[in-house]
Design a protein around this motif. Structure first.
Motif, PDB file in Angstrom:
ATOM      1  N   SER A  26     -13.177 -11.565   2.146  1.00 24.99           N
ATOM      2  CA  SER A  26     -14.022 -12.113   1.082  1.00 24.99           C
ATOM      3  C   SER A  26     -14.541 -13.483   1.514  1.00 24.99           C
ATOM      4  CB  SER A  26     -13.225 -12.245  -0.216  1.00 24.99           C
ATOM      5  OG  SER A  26     -12.298 -13.312  -0.111  1.00 24.99           O
ATOM      6  N   ASP A  27     -15.540 -13.974   0.803  1.00 21.81           N
ATOM      7  CA  ASP A  27     -16.065 -15.312   1.082  1.00 21.81           C
ATOM      8  C   ASP A  27     -14.993 -16.383   0.936  1.00 21.81           C
ATOM      9  OD1 ASP A  27     -18.588 -14.341   1.647  1.00 21.81           O
ATOM     10  OD2 ASP A  27     -19.433 -14.841  -0.322  1.00 21.81           O
ATOM     11  N   GLU A  28     -13.961 -16.096   0.133  1.00 23.73           N
ATOM     12  CA  GLU A  28     -12.852 -17.042  -0.069  1.00 23.73           C
ATOM     13  C   GLU A  28     -11.777 -16.932   1.014  1.00 23.73           C
ATOM     14  OE1 GLU A  28     -13.675 -14.761  -2.684  1.00 23.73           O
ATOM     15  OE2 GLU A  28     -15.171 -16.207  -3.356  1.00 23.73           O
ATOM     16  N   GLY A  29     -11.960 -16.015   1.973  1.00 23.44           N
ATOM     17  CA  GLY A  29     -11.007 -15.875   3.066  1.00 23.44           C
ATOM     18  C   GLY A  29      -9.856 -14.920   2.792  1.00 23.44           C
ATOM     19  N   ARG A  30      -9.935 -14.134   1.734  1.00 21.51           N
ATOM     20  CA  ARG A  30      -8.893 -13.153   1.405  1.00 21.51           C
ATOM     21  C   ARG A  30      -9.213 -11.822   2.085  1.00 21.51           C
ATOM     22  NH1 ARG A  30      -4.439 -14.381   0.350  1.00 21.51           N
ATOM     23  NH2 ARG A  30      -4.069 -12.464  -0.759  1.00 21.51           N
ATOM     24  N   ILE A  31      -8.199 -11.206   2.672  1.00 21.82           N
ATOM     25  CA  ILE A  31      -8.366  -9.904   3.295  1.00 21.82           C
ATOM     26  C   ILE A  31      -8.468  -8.842   2.201  1.00 21.82           C
ATOM     27  CG2 ILE A  31      -7.293  -8.161   4.800  1.00 21.82           C
ATOM     28  CD1 ILE A  31      -8.361 -10.635   6.303  1.00 21.82           C
ATOM     29  N   ALA A  32      -9.543  -8.058   2.241  1.00 19.11           N
ATOM     30  CA  ALA A  32      -9.807  -7.031   1.239  1.00 19.11           C
ATOM     31  C   ALA A  32      -9.739  -5.629   1.839  1.00 19.11           C
ATOM     32  CB  ALA A  32     -11.179  -7.264   0.612  1.00 19.11           C
ATOM     33  N   GLY A  33      -9.277  -5.524   3.060  1.00 18.16           N
ATOM     34  CA  GLY A  33      -9.120  -4.239   3.721  1.00 18.16           C
ATOM     35  C   GLY A  33      -8.806  -4.461   5.183  1.00 18.16           C
ATOM     36  N   ALA A  34      -8.091  -3.500   5.760  1.00 22.74           N
ATOM     37  CA  ALA A  34      -7.721  -3.620   7.175  1.00 22.74           C
ATOM     38  C   ALA A  34      -7.519  -2.236   7.777  1.00 22.74           C
ATOM     39  CB  ALA A  34      -6.441  -4.436   7.323  1.00 22.74           C
ATOM     40  N   ILE A  35      -7.781  -2.139   9.073  1.00 17.40           N
ATOM     41  CA  ILE A  35      -7.530  -0.919   9.825  1.00 17.40           C
ATOM     42  C   ILE A  35      -7.264  -1.311  11.275  1.00 17.40           C
ATOM     43  CG2 ILE A  35      -9.943  -0.510  10.436  1.00 17.40           C
ATOM     44  CD1 ILE A  35      -9.385   2.512   9.959  1.00 17.40           C
ATOM     45  N   MET A  36      -6.375  -0.585  11.903  1.00 17.56           N
ATOM     46  CA  MET A  36      -6.145  -0.772  13.339  1.00 17.56           C
ATOM     47  C   MET A  36      -6.771   0.403  14.070  1.00 17.56           C
ATOM     48  SD  MET A  36      -2.331  -2.410  13.434  1.00 17.56           S
ATOM     49  CE  MET A  36      -2.058  -1.637  14.974  1.00 17.56           C
ATOM     50  N   CYS A  37      -7.404   0.116  15.195  1.00 14.92           N
ATOM     51  CA  CYS A  37      -8.102   1.124  15.979  1.00 14.92           C
ATOM     52  C   CYS A  37      -7.833   0.880  17.454  1.00 14.92           C
ATOM     53  CB  CYS A  37      -9.602   1.029  15.688  1.00 14.92           C
ATOM     54  SG  CYS A  37     -10.633   2.148  16.650  1.00 14.92           S
ATOM     55  N   TYR A  86      -7.502   6.419  18.076  1.00 15.26           N
ATOM     56  CA  TYR A  86      -6.443   6.492  17.076  1.00 15.26           C
ATOM     57  C   TYR A  86      -6.680   5.422  16.026  1.00 15.26           C
ATOM     58  CZ  TYR A  86      -4.207   9.423  20.501  1.00 15.26           C
ATOM     59  OH  TYR A  86      -3.957  10.433  21.387  1.00 15.26           O
ATOM     60  N   LEU A  87      -6.563   5.819  14.766  1.00 14.74           N
ATOM     61  CA  LEU A  87      -6.637   4.882  13.657  1.00 14.74           C
ATOM     62  C   LEU A  87      -5.255   4.758  13.050  1.00 14.74           C
ATOM     63  CD1 LEU A  87      -9.908   6.028  11.841  1.00 14.74           C
ATOM     64  CD2 LEU A  87      -9.636   4.326  13.656  1.00 14.74           C
ATOM     65  N   HIS A  88      -4.902   3.545  12.669  1.00 18.07           N
ATOM     66  CA  HIS A  88      -3.602   3.271  12.073  1.00 18.07           C
ATOM     67  C   HIS A  88      -3.778   2.326  10.882  1.00 18.07           C
ATOM     68  CE1 HIS A  88      -1.664   4.772  15.766  1.00 18.07           C
ATOM     69  NE2 HIS A  88      -2.556   4.043  16.422  1.00 18.07           N
ATOM     70  N   HIS A  89      -2.989   2.561   9.869  1.00 16.79           N
ATOM     71  CA  HIS A  89      -2.778   1.596   8.782  1.00 16.79           C
ATOM     72  C   HIS A  89      -4.042   1.167   8.041  1.00 16.79           C
ATOM     73  CE1 HIS A  89       1.245   1.651  10.087  1.00 16.79           C
ATOM     74  NE2 HIS A  89       1.398   0.445  10.533  1.00 16.79           N
ATOM     75  N   LEU A  90      -4.888   2.127   7.689  1.00 12.30           N
ATOM     76  CA  LEU A  90      -6.021   1.800   6.821  1.00 12.30           C
ATOM     77  C   LEU A  90      -5.474   1.411   5.453  1.00 12.30           C
ATOM     78  CD1 LEU A  90      -9.024   1.743   6.004  1.00 12.30           C
ATOM     79  CD2 LEU A  90      -8.805   4.182   5.476  1.00 12.30           C
ATOM     80  N   ALA A  91      -5.889   0.265   4.957  1.00 12.06           N
ATOM     81  CA  ALA A  91      -5.433  -0.190   3.637  1.00 12.06           C
ATOM     82  C   ALA A  91      -6.516  -0.997   2.949  1.00 12.06           C
ATOM     83  CB  ALA A  91      -4.169  -1.038   3.776  1.00 12.06           C
ATOM     84  N   VAL A  92      -6.669  -0.727   1.669  1.00 13.75           N
ATOM     85  CA  VAL A  92      -7.551  -1.478   0.782  1.00 13.75           C
ATOM     86  C   VAL A  92      -6.758  -1.677  -0.506  1.00 13.75           C
ATOM     87  CG1 VAL A  92      -9.710  -1.413  -0.548  1.00 13.75           C
ATOM     88  CG2 VAL A  92      -9.656  -0.507   1.789  1.00 13.75           C
ATOM     89  N   PRO A  93      -6.727  -2.892  -1.054  1.00 10.13           N
ATOM     90  CA  PRO A  93      -5.997  -3.093  -2.313  1.00 10.13           C
ATOM     91  C   PRO A  93      -6.490  -2.130  -3.397  1.00 10.13           C
ATOM     92  CG  PRO A  93      -6.733  -5.203  -1.436  1.00 10.13           C
ATOM     93  CD  PRO A  93      -7.385  -4.119  -0.610  1.00 10.13           C
ATOM     94  N   ARG A  94      -5.564  -1.658  -4.191  1.00  7.05           N
ATOM     95  CA  ARG A  94      -5.893  -0.694  -5.250  1.00  7.05           C
ATOM     96  C   ARG A  94      -7.064  -1.176  -6.115  1.00  7.05           C
ATOM     97  NH1 ARG A  94      -3.079   3.527  -7.455  1.00  7.05           N
ATOM     98  NH2 ARG A  94      -1.215   2.974  -6.270  1.00  7.05           N
ATOM     99  N   THR A  95      -7.108  -2.471  -6.411  1.00 11.92           N
ATOM    100  CA  THR A  95      -8.158  -3.025  -7.292  1.00 11.92           C
ATOM    101  C   THR A  95      -9.541  -3.019  -6.650  1.00 11.92           C
ATOM    102  OG1 THR A  95      -7.672  -5.262  -6.536  1.00 11.92           O
ATOM    103  CG2 THR A  95      -6.535  -4.509  -8.538  1.00 11.92           C
ATOM    104  N   LEU A  96      -9.609  -2.824  -5.331  1.00  7.38           N
ATOM    105  CA  LEU A  96     -10.900  -2.840  -4.631  1.00  7.38           C
ATOM    106  C   LEU A  96     -11.305  -1.469  -4.101  1.00  7.38           C
ATOM    107  CD1 LEU A  96     -10.546  -6.212  -2.689  1.00  7.38           C
ATOM    108  CD2 LEU A  96     -11.899  -5.754  -4.747  1.00  7.38           C
ATOM    109  N   THR A 123       0.834  -1.199   0.000  1.00  8.39           N
ATOM    110  CA  THR A 123       0.000   0.000   0.000  1.00  8.39           C
ATOM    111  C   THR A 123       0.866   1.244   0.000  1.00  8.39           C
ATOM    112  OG1 THR A 123      -1.766  -1.169   1.166  1.00  8.39           O
ATOM    113  CG2 THR A 123      -1.803   1.235   1.275  1.00  8.39           C
ATOM    114  N   GLU A 124       0.707   2.051  -1.057  1.00 10.66           N
ATOM    115  CA  GLU A 124       1.483   3.279  -1.148  1.00 10.66           C
ATOM    116  C   GLU A 124       1.119   4.209   0.005  1.00 10.66           C
ATOM    117  OE1 GLU A 124      -2.333   4.037  -3.275  1.00 10.66           O
ATOM    118  OE2 GLU A 124      -0.960   2.373  -3.244  1.00 10.66           O
ATOM    119  N   GLY A 125       2.117   4.949   0.486  1.00  8.54           N
ATOM    120  CA  GLY A 125       1.906   5.885   1.578  1.00  8.54           C
ATOM    121  C   GLY A 125       1.925   5.252   2.956  1.00  8.54           C
ATOM    122  N   MET A 126       2.115   3.933   3.034  1.00  4.14           N
ATOM    123  CA  MET A 126       2.111   3.222   4.315  1.00  4.14           C
ATOM    124  C   MET A 126       3.521   3.218   4.894  1.00  4.14           C
ATOM    125  SD  MET A 126       0.079   1.389   6.377  1.00  4.14           S
ATOM    126  CE  MET A 126      -1.297   1.132   5.281  1.00  4.14           C
ATOM    127  N   GLY A 127       3.648   3.567   6.148  1.00  4.04           N
ATOM    128  CA  GLY A 127       4.932   3.504   6.838  1.00  4.04           C
ATOM    129  C   GLY A 127       4.918   2.360   7.830  1.00  4.04           C
TER     130      GLY A 127
END
Length: 154
Positions: free
Chosen positions: A57-68, A76-86, A27-31
């Motif tokens: 996803s129904d197939e068990g793939r992570i399609a987004g994540a955030i830490m709170c 505090y929110l940290h590391h919001l990420a969603v794949p570019r394709t989604l 994920t671009e911009g992620m430190g």
């Protein structure tokens, strides 16, 4: 906010770590750093039970994540990420909304996040979501000793 068919929002658990760290690394911009090792994330999740989220996803793939998390006064929110394709399907907003609802239920009145100044897509996302950019604040930080890096050990 509802998700597309075939996806569900649920708590982030340590078993998600390998997929989530792989997402963060692409994920671009992620430190990432010493606070993102498996033991460090395990400690964060334990201190903030049920607040961090993933979209799976129904197939068990992570399609987004955030830490709170929170310190009792501020969320505090940290590391919001969603794949570019989604992106642009509501995944990021759903993750943020779930976290903010949880913080509100705990009587936390405000939420903060850290964003790299040069992360323009991130800035655009947060402003679109109604967040205010505070140009009057400076992050002051001090290392407390050598910590493992998040290179191959994550």
């Amino acid at each position: 906010m509802s998700l597309p068919s075939g996806y569900r929002l649920r708590p982030f658990i340590l078993a998600d770590y390998d997929q989530v760290i792989a997402l963060w690394k692409t994920t671009e911009g992620m430190g990432l750093g010493e606070s993102d090792t498996r033991p460090a994330i395990a400690a964060f999740l334990k201190r903030n039970p049920g607040l961090s989220r993933v979209i799976e996803s129904d197939e068990g793939r992570i399609a987004g994540a955030i830490m709170c998390g929170h310190d009792g006064r501020r969320g505090y929110l940290h590391h919001l990420a969603v794949p570019r394709t989604l992106r642009n399907k509501g995944f990021g907003g759903a993750l943020v909304d779930a976290c903010l609802a949880d913080l509100k239920s705990l009587s936390i009145p405000k939420c903060n996040l850290f964003l790299f100044a040069d992360n323009l897509p991130g800035r655009d996302f947060w402003q679109h979501e109604g967040w205010t950019m505070r140009e009057d604040l400076i992050v002051v930080q001090k290392s407390l000793g050598k910590q493992p890096t998040c290179g191959r050990s994550c």
